[in-house]
Design an enzyme around this catalytic site. Structure first.
Site, PDB file in Angstrom:
ATOM      1  N   LYS A  22      -5.417  -4.044  -6.063  1.00 46.38           N
ATOM      2  CA  LYS A  22      -3.991  -4.025  -6.426  1.00 46.38           C
ATOM      3  C   LYS A  22      -3.465  -5.453  -6.534  1.00 46.38           C
ATOM      4  O   LYS A  22      -4.191  -6.422  -6.298  1.00 46.38           O
ATOM      5  CB  LYS A  22      -3.178  -3.225  -5.407  1.00 46.38           C
ATOM      6  N   GLY A  23      -2.198  -5.556  -6.864  1.00 46.42           N
ATOM      7  CA  GLY A  23      -1.517  -6.850  -6.860  1.00 46.42           C
ATOM      8  C   GLY A  23      -2.187  -7.877  -7.770  1.00 46.42           C
ATOM      9  O   GLY A  23      -2.688  -7.554  -8.856  1.00 46.42           O
ATOM     10  N   TYR A 234       0.256 -17.428   8.804  1.00 47.91           N
ATOM     11  CA  TYR A 234      -0.051 -17.421   7.361  1.00 47.91           C
ATOM     12  C   TYR A 234      -0.158 -18.865   6.862  1.00 47.91           C
ATOM     13  O   TYR A 234      -1.093 -19.219   6.137  1.00 47.91           O
ATOM     14  CB  TYR A 234       1.044 -16.654   6.618  1.00 47.91           C
ATOM     15  N   LYS A 238      -3.637 -20.586   5.486  1.00 51.26           N
ATOM     16  CA  LYS A 238      -3.762 -21.108   4.115  1.00 51.26           C
ATOM     17  C   LYS A 238      -4.005 -22.622   4.130  1.00 51.26           C
ATOM     18  O   LYS A 238      -4.752 -23.136   3.284  1.00 51.26           O
ATOM     19  CB  LYS A 238      -2.519 -20.769   3.290  1.00 51.26           C
ATOM     20  N   VAL A 265       5.060 -13.917  -6.352  1.00 46.51           N
ATOM     21  CA  VAL A 265       4.732 -12.773  -7.202  1.00 46.51           C
ATOM     22  C   VAL A 265       5.177 -11.465  -6.551  1.00 46.51           C
ATOM     23  O   VAL A 265       4.984 -11.260  -5.350  1.00 46.51           O
ATOM     24  CB  VAL A 265       3.194 -12.744  -7.441  1.00 46.51           C
ATOM     25  N   ASP A 268       2.992  -5.879  -3.088  1.00 47.35           N
ATOM     26  CA  ASP A 268       3.254  -5.196  -1.818  1.00 47.35           C
ATOM     27  C   ASP A 268       3.381  -6.184  -0.663  1.00 47.35           C
ATOM     28  O   ASP A 268       4.052  -5.893   0.332  1.00 47.35           O
ATOM     29  CB  ASP A 268       2.123  -4.199  -1.514  1.00 47.35           C
ATOM     30  N   ASN A 270       4.989  -8.883  -0.312  1.00 43.31           N
ATOM     31  CA  ASN A 270       6.364  -9.319  -0.020  1.00 43.31           C
ATOM     32  C   ASN A 270       7.398  -8.236  -0.364  1.00 43.31           C
ATOM     33  O   ASN A 270       8.564  -8.545  -0.572  1.00 43.31           O
ATOM     34  CB  ASN A 270       6.674 -10.625  -0.767  1.00 43.31           C
TER      35      ASN A 270
HETATM   36  N1  LIG Z   1       2.569 -12.349  -3.732  1.00 40.67           N
HETATM   37  C1  LIG Z   1       2.875 -13.638  -3.598  1.00 40.67           C
HETATM   38  O1  LIG Z   1       4.038 -14.062  -3.824  1.00 40.67           O
HETATM   39  C2  LIG Z   1       1.835 -14.631  -3.166  1.00 40.67           C
HETATM   40  C3  LIG Z   1       2.222 -15.973  -3.054  1.00 40.67           C
HETATM   41  C4  LIG Z   1       1.264 -16.916  -2.684  1.00 40.67           C
HETATM   42  C5  LIG Z   1      -0.033 -16.509  -2.450  1.00 40.67           C
HETATM   43  N2  LIG Z   1      -0.373 -15.190  -2.541  1.00 40.67           N
HETATM   44  C6  LIG Z   1      -1.769 -14.821  -2.289  1.00 40.67           C
HETATM   45  O2  LIG Z   1      -2.252 -14.029  -3.358  1.00 40.67           O
HETATM   46  C7  LIG Z   1      -3.328 -13.199  -2.881  1.00 40.67           C
HETATM   47  C8  LIG Z   1      -3.094 -11.763  -3.326  1.00 40.67           C
HETATM   48  O3  LIG Z   1      -1.923 -11.279  -2.688  1.00 40.67           O
HETATM   49  P1  LIG Z   1      -0.975 -10.157  -3.319  1.00 40.67           P
HETATM   50  O4  LIG Z   1       0.370 -10.718  -3.369  1.00 40.67           O
HETATM   51  O5  LIG Z   1      -1.611  -9.590  -4.542  1.00 40.67           O
HETATM   52  O6  LIG Z   1      -0.973  -9.093  -2.126  1.00 40.67           O
HETATM   53  P2  LIG Z   1      -1.276  -7.528  -2.072  1.00 40.67           P
HETATM   54  O7  LIG Z   1      -0.738  -6.826  -3.247  1.00 40.67           O
HETATM   55  O8  LIG Z   1      -0.826  -7.128  -0.710  1.00 40.67           O
HETATM   56  O9  LIG Z   1      -2.869  -7.475  -2.155  1.00 40.67           O
HETATM   57  C9  LIG Z   1      -3.686  -7.938  -1.118  1.00 40.67           C
HETATM   58  C10 LIG Z   1      -5.098  -7.444  -1.353  1.00 40.67           C
HETATM   59  O10 LIG Z   1      -5.931  -7.919  -0.283  1.00 40.67           O
HETATM   60  C11 LIG Z   1      -6.614  -6.793   0.250  1.00 40.67           C
HETATM   61  N3  LIG Z   1      -7.003  -7.016   1.650  1.00 40.67           N
HETATM   62  C12 LIG Z   1      -6.189  -7.278   2.703  1.00 40.67           C
HETATM   63  N4  LIG Z   1      -6.932  -7.398   3.808  1.00 40.67           N
HETATM   64  C13 LIG Z   1      -8.222  -7.204   3.452  1.00 40.67           C
HETATM   65  C14 LIG Z   1      -9.447  -7.201   4.146  1.00 40.67           C
HETATM   66  N5  LIG Z   1      -9.510  -7.382   5.472  1.00 40.67           N
HETATM   67  N6  LIG Z   1     -10.603  -6.991   3.456  1.00 40.67           N
HETATM   68  C15 LIG Z   1     -10.562  -6.794   2.113  1.00 40.67           C
HETATM   69  N7  LIG Z   1      -9.427  -6.751   1.390  1.00 40.67           N
HETATM   70  C16 LIG Z   1      -8.275  -6.962   2.062  1.00 40.67           C
HETATM   71  C17 LIG Z   1      -5.655  -5.634   0.083  1.00 40.67           C
HETATM   72  O11 LIG Z   1      -6.326  -4.402   0.244  1.00 40.67           O
HETATM   73  P3  LIG Z   1      -5.534  -3.060   0.683  1.00 40.67           P
HETATM   74  O12 LIG Z   1      -4.891  -2.514  -0.553  1.00 40.67           O
HETATM   75  O13 LIG Z   1      -6.630  -2.195   1.206  1.00 40.67           O
HETATM   76  O14 LIG Z   1      -4.532  -3.439   1.730  1.00 40.67           O
HETATM   77  C18 LIG Z   1      -5.200  -5.909  -1.337  1.00 40.67           C
HETATM   78  O15 LIG Z   1      -6.178  -5.497  -2.245  1.00 40.67           O
HETATM   79  C19 LIG Z   1      -3.358 -13.401  -1.369  1.00 40.67           C
HETATM   80  O16 LIG Z   1      -4.349 -14.355  -1.058  1.00 40.67           O
HETATM   81  C20 LIG Z   1      -1.980 -13.954  -1.061  1.00 40.67           C
HETATM   82  O17 LIG Z   1      -1.961 -14.702   0.149  1.00 40.67           O
HETATM   83  C21 LIG Z   1       0.535 -14.239  -2.900  1.00 40.67           C
END
Ligand SMILES: NC(=O)c1ccc[n+]([C@@H]2O[C@H](COP(=O)([O-])OP(=O)(O)OC[C@H]3O[C@@H](n4cnc5c(N)ncnc54)[C@H](OP(=O)(O)O)[C@@H]3O)[C@@H](O)[C@H]2O)c1
Length: 310
Positions: A22-23, A234, A238, A265, A268, A270
């Site tokens: 996802k995401g 967090y 990072k 972005v 889920d 945030n």
């Molecule tokens: N969204 C933002 O604004 C933002 C900003 C800066 C950086 N990021 C980074 O972008 C990346 C993706 O985040 P996102 O925003 O797309 O979040 P997200 O939608 O919550 O997706 C997170 C993904 O990581 C998986 N995950 C979590 N723990 C895991 C584990 N122990 N083993 C394997 N998979 C695991 C989740 O699986 P489940 O579905 O099973 O939970 C999900 O597929 C992350 O590294 C995040 O820190 C995001």
């Protein structure tokens, strides 16, 4: 099924994406596959991962397969490595994307607007971040899970898959980081300097620093010891991941090892309080994954541009 699906992969570049169900991770898989890369979409949950692969295949992207991966589970990581060694034999692109958000949302979450389709409409990044601060709390469990997933999990996956990345003629590792992993969020100059002194840093020392943070967190001494405050685990995870990226780039000059901030972005993580779509965020990650051969290594990219670690 998987073996049949990968019979035509020999001529393609192969990528593994963690947290691909996802995401941003799902969109990274979609965009890599759209660029002719064969993708192993991994997810910790079999049903969610398989459904994501079906979705991409339904959109005409046939070179995507699923493999289970829980990044904090050594046996799961070993099973993925064994599968790749037996059936794919090399890994051109590893995207370490899986992560958790670092805090628990309060049970009585109140959205800024209960009436609008987009409850964050009209808010800027600062206001959304403020909302997140007010609606979350950092607990011992959330801090521990964050370090185990975002830092140690990523590191263990990287170590297990490194021989396969070395089997590629142009191996790349992309660590999905965050702007709040920048060292400017650290109060202690000593910690900041040590994490920035990549010439003297080792991954063992990084592990010690992350363990020291957890001790200070447990003792309620985060602020007193000069660690970042607000989403502290967090930010530390990072920042440590960024430093690990630089250590790995120095140790393996034949590879391209970089880290990327995808942008703020709507996912889920945030509660959809972001400014970019997952597709836009993924573009920033994929741009680094597909940089021309011989490109930069040991760098941090934010929103598509090289940026400072501090
Ligand atoms: N969204 C933002 O604004 C933002 C900003 C800066 C950086 N990021 C980074 O972008 C990346 C993706 O985040 P996102 O925003 O797309 O979040 P997200 O939608 O919550 O997706 C997170 C993904 O990581 C998986 N995950 C979590 N723990 C895991 C584990 N122990 N083993 C394997 N998979 C695991 C989740 O699986 P489940 O579905 O099973 O939970 C999900 O597929 C992350 O590294 C995040 O820190 C995001």
């Amino acid at each position: 099924m998987e073996r049949g699906a990968i019979s035509d992969w020999r001529s393609k570049r192969v990528a593994v994406v963690t947290g691909g169900n996802k995401g941003i991770g799902l969109e990274v898989c979609r965009q890599l596959a759209g660029n002719g890369v064969a993708v192993v979409l991994t997810a910790r949950d079999e049903a969610r991962g398989a459904a994501a692969v079906e979705k991409l295949r339904g959109d005409g992207l046939s070179s995507v397969i699923f493999h289970q991966l829980e990044v904090t589970d050594a046996r799961s990581v070993a099973r993925l490595a064994d599968f790749l060694k037996a059936h794919v034999r090399k890994l051109d692109i590893l995207v370490n994307n899986a992560a958790v958000g670092g805090a628990e949302y309060v049970p009585d979450l109140v959205y800024p607007s209960a009436t609008n389709d987009d409850p964050f409409a009209g808010m800027d990044e600062g206001q959304m971040s403020e909302w997140m601060q007010q609606n979350t709390r950092e607990t011992y469990n959330s801090a521990k899970e964050t370090l185990e997933t975002n830092y140690y999990g990523t590191k263990h996956v990287t170590e297990a898959l490194l021989p396969l990345v070395h089997s590629s003629t142009d191996g790349r590792i992309i660590n999905v980081s965050s702007v709040i992993g920048q060292l400017r969020y650290f109060v202690s100059e000593e910690l900041k300097q040590e994490l920035n002194d990549v010439g003297n840093l080792s991954d063992q020392r990084l592990d010690e620093m992350v363990a020291a943070f957890m001790e200070d967190f447990t003792a309620g001494a985060v602020e007193a010891r000069g660690w970042p405050v607000g989403f502290s685990a967090y930010k530390v995870a990072k920042a440590a991941l960024n430093a690990y990226t630089r250590v790995m780039a120095r140790r393996h000059p034949e590879l391209r090892v970089n880290c990327v901030h995808p942008g703020f972005v709507k996912t889920d993580m945030n509660r959809l309080a972001g400014l970019l779509t997952p597709e836009q965020g993924a573009r920033n990650v994929v741009a680094v994954a597909l940089l021309p051969t011989g490109g930069p290594t040991g760098k941090y990219f934010a929103l598509g541009q090289e940026a400072p670690f501090v």
